[in-house]
Motif scaffolding. Structure first.
Motif, PDB file in Angstrom:
ATOM      1  N   SER A  80     -11.723 -53.649 -44.301  1.00  0.00           N
ATOM      2  CA  SER A  80     -13.018 -54.182 -44.706  1.00  0.00           C
ATOM      3  C   SER A  80     -12.903 -54.842 -46.081  1.00  0.00           C
ATOM      4  N   PRO A  81     -13.576 -55.968 -46.279  1.00  0.00           N
ATOM      5  CA  PRO A  81     -13.507 -56.641 -47.594  1.00  0.00           C
ATOM      6  C   PRO A  81     -14.131 -55.832 -48.716  1.00  0.00           C
TER       7      PRO A  81
ATOM      8  N   PRO B  10      -4.198 -65.947 -62.009  1.00  0.00           N
ATOM      9  CA  PRO B  10      -5.512 -65.891 -62.674  1.00  0.00           C
ATOM     10  C   PRO B  10      -6.605 -66.437 -61.764  1.00  0.00           C
ATOM     11  N   THR B  11      -7.843 -66.081 -62.069  1.00  0.00           N
ATOM     12  CA  THR B  11      -9.001 -66.620 -61.356  1.00  0.00           C
ATOM     13  C   THR B  11      -9.928 -67.299 -62.351  1.00  0.00           C
ATOM     14  N   ASP B  12     -10.789 -68.154 -61.819  1.00  0.00           N
ATOM     15  CA  ASP B  12     -11.639 -68.976 -62.680  1.00  0.00           C
ATOM     16  C   ASP B  12     -12.845 -68.227 -63.226  1.00  0.00           C
ATOM     17  N   HIS B  13     -13.387 -67.261 -62.463  1.00  0.00           N
ATOM     18  CA  HIS B  13     -14.647 -66.653 -62.884  1.00  0.00           C
ATOM     19  C   HIS B  13     -14.456 -65.823 -64.166  1.00  0.00           C
ATOM     20  N   ALA B  14     -15.452 -65.910 -65.014  1.00  0.00           N
ATOM     21  CA  ALA B  14     -15.402 -65.247 -66.320  1.00  0.00           C
ATOM     22  C   ALA B  14     -15.309 -63.739 -66.146  1.00  0.00           C
ATOM     23  N   GLY B  15     -14.471 -63.118 -66.960  1.00  0.00           N
ATOM     24  CA  GLY B  15     -14.342 -61.670 -66.918  1.00  0.00           C
ATOM     25  C   GLY B  15     -13.443 -61.158 -65.824  1.00  0.00           C
ATOM     26  N   GLY B  16     -12.978 -62.055 -64.983  1.00  0.00           N
ATOM     27  CA  GLY B  16     -12.115 -61.634 -63.879  1.00  0.00           C
ATOM     28  C   GLY B  16     -10.740 -61.219 -64.363  1.00  0.00           C
ATOM     29  N   GLN B  17     -10.152 -60.287 -63.664  1.00  0.00           N
ATOM     30  CA  GLN B  17      -8.812 -59.829 -64.007  1.00  0.00           C
ATOM     31  C   GLN B  17      -7.748 -60.475 -63.137  1.00  0.00           C
ATOM     32  N   GLY B  18      -8.175 -61.437 -62.331  1.00  0.00           N
ATOM     33  CA  GLY B  18      -7.232 -62.163 -61.513  1.00  0.00           C
ATOM     34  C   GLY B  18      -7.072 -61.578 -60.121  1.00  0.00           C
ATOM     35  N   GLN B  19      -6.131 -62.160 -59.392  1.00  0.00           N
ATOM     36  CA  GLN B  19      -5.833 -61.732 -58.036  1.00  0.00           C
ATOM     37  C   GLN B  19      -4.350 -61.407 -57.906  1.00  0.00           C
ATOM     38  N   LEU B  20      -4.033 -60.659 -56.873  1.00  0.00           N
ATOM     39  CA  LEU B  20      -2.662 -60.451 -56.438  1.00  0.00           C
ATOM     40  C   LEU B  20      -2.535 -61.078 -55.074  1.00  0.00           C
ATOM     41  N   ILE B  21      -1.485 -61.861 -54.872  1.00  0.00           N
ATOM     42  CA  ILE B  21      -1.303 -62.538 -53.597  1.00  0.00           C
ATOM     43  C   ILE B  21       0.028 -62.137 -52.973  1.00  0.00           C
ATOM     44  N   GLY B  22       0.062 -62.142 -51.663  1.00  0.00           N
ATOM     45  CA  GLY B  22       1.277 -61.813 -50.923  1.00  0.00           C
ATOM     46  C   GLY B  22       1.045 -62.040 -49.442  1.00  0.00           C
ATOM     47  N   HIS B  23       1.861 -61.429 -48.607  1.00  0.00           N
ATOM     48  CA  HIS B  23       1.666 -61.559 -47.162  1.00  0.00           C
ATOM     49  C   HIS B  23       2.226 -60.329 -46.464  1.00  0.00           C
TER      50      HIS B  23
ATOM     51  N   LEU C 274      -9.358 -56.505 -50.579  1.00  0.00           N
ATOM     52  CA  LEU C 274      -8.436 -57.432 -49.912  1.00  0.00           C
ATOM     53  C   LEU C 274      -9.178 -58.389 -48.992  1.00  0.00           C
ATOM     54  N   SER C 275      -8.748 -59.643 -49.020  1.00  0.00           N
ATOM     55  CA  SER C 275      -9.205 -60.630 -48.040  1.00  0.00           C
ATOM     56  C   SER C 275      -7.983 -61.275 -47.396  1.00  0.00           C
ATOM     57  N   ALA C 276      -8.075 -61.540 -46.101  1.00  0.00           N
ATOM     58  CA  ALA C 276      -6.955 -62.109 -45.349  1.00  0.00           C
ATOM     59  C   ALA C 276      -6.952 -63.629 -45.466  1.00  0.00           C
ATOM     60  N   VAL C 277      -5.763 -64.196 -45.427  1.00  0.00           N
ATOM     61  CA  VAL C 277      -5.586 -65.658 -45.475  1.00  0.00           C
ATOM     62  C   VAL C 277      -4.808 -66.061 -44.224  1.00  0.00           C
TER      63      VAL C 277
ATOM     64  N   VAL D 167       0.337 -62.889 -42.109  1.00  0.00           N
ATOM     65  CA  VAL D 167      -1.007 -63.148 -42.629  1.00  0.00           C
ATOM     66  C   VAL D 167      -0.948 -63.015 -44.148  1.00  0.00           C
ATOM     67  N   GLY D 168      -1.541 -63.962 -44.846  1.00  0.00           N
ATOM     68  CA  GLY D 168      -1.600 -63.872 -46.298  1.00  0.00           C
ATOM     69  C   GLY D 168      -2.661 -62.874 -46.745  1.00  0.00           C
ATOM     70  N   VAL D 169      -2.470 -62.323 -47.934  1.00  0.00           N
ATOM     71  CA  VAL D 169      -3.465 -61.411 -48.497  1.00  0.00           C
ATOM     72  C   VAL D 169      -3.763 -61.822 -49.931  1.00  0.00           C
ATOM     73  N   ARG D 170      -5.052 -61.759 -50.257  1.00  0.00           N
ATOM     74  CA  ARG D 170      -5.507 -61.951 -51.634  1.00  0.00           C
ATOM     75  C   ARG D 170      -6.250 -60.690 -52.036  1.00  0.00           C
ATOM     76  N   LEU D 171      -5.816 -60.103 -53.118  1.00  0.00           N
ATOM     77  CA  LEU D 171      -6.424 -58.866 -53.601  1.00  0.00           C
ATOM     78  C   LEU D 171      -7.155 -59.143 -54.906  1.00  0.00           C
ATOM     79  N   ASP D 172      -8.473 -59.015 -54.878  1.00  0.00           N
ATOM     80  CA  ASP D 172      -9.280 -59.204 -56.076  1.00  0.00           C
ATOM     81  C   ASP D 172      -9.269 -57.915 -56.894  1.00  0.00           C
ATOM     82  N   ILE D 173      -8.781 -58.019 -58.111  1.00  0.00           N
ATOM     83  CA  ILE D 173      -8.635 -56.839 -58.957  1.00  0.00           C
ATOM     84  C   ILE D 173      -9.989 -56.401 -59.499  1.00  0.00           C
ATOM     85  N   ARG D 174     -10.320 -55.140 -59.271  1.00  0.00           N
ATOM     86  CA  ARG D 174     -11.548 -54.554 -59.821  1.00  0.00           C
ATOM     87  C   ARG D 174     -11.281 -53.884 -61.165  1.00  0.00           C
TER      88      ARG D 174
END
Length: 210
Positions: free
Chosen positions: A70-71, A46-59, A115-118, A161-168
């Protein structure tokens, strides 16, 4: 994805449940040479911002160019849930003129995300720890990241490299015999249950719940 109204599934908790049970995503993106697909196990958080559908994380492997997208680029992720062939022989109404045909039952979730890289070691290690804890949770003696020698783990971290995917947005399709009369749904459940496999039993339960 083409999805007739009877097969639509929009409840976020149901979509997340399928992702959790079937975490290996097929991630599809457009590259200069055409479409490319990667297969990556991911964990929903889950993510903190209101209305967000969360993130998917992996590597991914550092050699995989996926983490350099590109982000702002939207990616498509497909999570394939239970599926089963449905024989026309299973329909009770086959005896009434034989107007039945084969089909395939399945449940699937499509996720559109950016996607954003970690790369920071501590944040990357946290992702690995979350993934490990989730997938080791049903082991009699769960393995932990800390069980490996630190120098060994640190060496491996340099190659991923880690990846965080913000769900749209997410779209679910549950094609589980909703378009059949009750008598056929009952006979499908009976035949699936009789197959004796875990996958068939899961599909039978899906048919019952719809």
């Amino acid at each position: 994805m083409y999805c007739p109204t009877p097969f639509e599934e929009q409840r976020p908790e149901v979509l997340r449940q399928l992702i959790g049970a079937h975490p290996l995503a097929t991630l599809i993106r457009q590259c200069p040479d055409g479409l490319v697909a990667d297969h990556i196990p991911l964990l929903h958080v889950p993510t903190d911002h209101a209305g967000g559908q969360g993130q998917l994380i992996g590597h991914v492997a550092r050699a995989n160019p996926l983490w350099q997208v590109s982000p702002d680029e939207e990616l498509l992720l497909v999570f394939q849930g239970p599926q089963a062939y449905i024989s026309p022989n299973w329909y009770a109404t086959k005896a009434d003129g034989g107007k039945v045909v084969p089909t395939w039952n399945y449940a699937v979730v499509h996720v559109h995300a950016t996607l954003s890289a970690v790369q920071e070691p501590e944040a990357l290690l946290q992702i690995l720890t979350q993934l490990t804890n989730r997938h080791e949770s049903d082991q009699p003696h769960p393995w932990q990241v800390g069980d490996a020698p630190p120098e060994f783990t640190n060496k491996l971290l340099a190659h991923i490299v880690g990846v965080r995917l913000d769900i749209r947005r997410m779209q679910g399709k549950w094609k589980v015999s909703q378009n059949q009369p009750e008598v056929n749904r009952a006979s499908v459940v009976s035949m699936l249950t009789g197959l004796g496999s875990e996958t068939a039993a899961t599909m039978a339960e899906m048919v019952l719940r719809r």
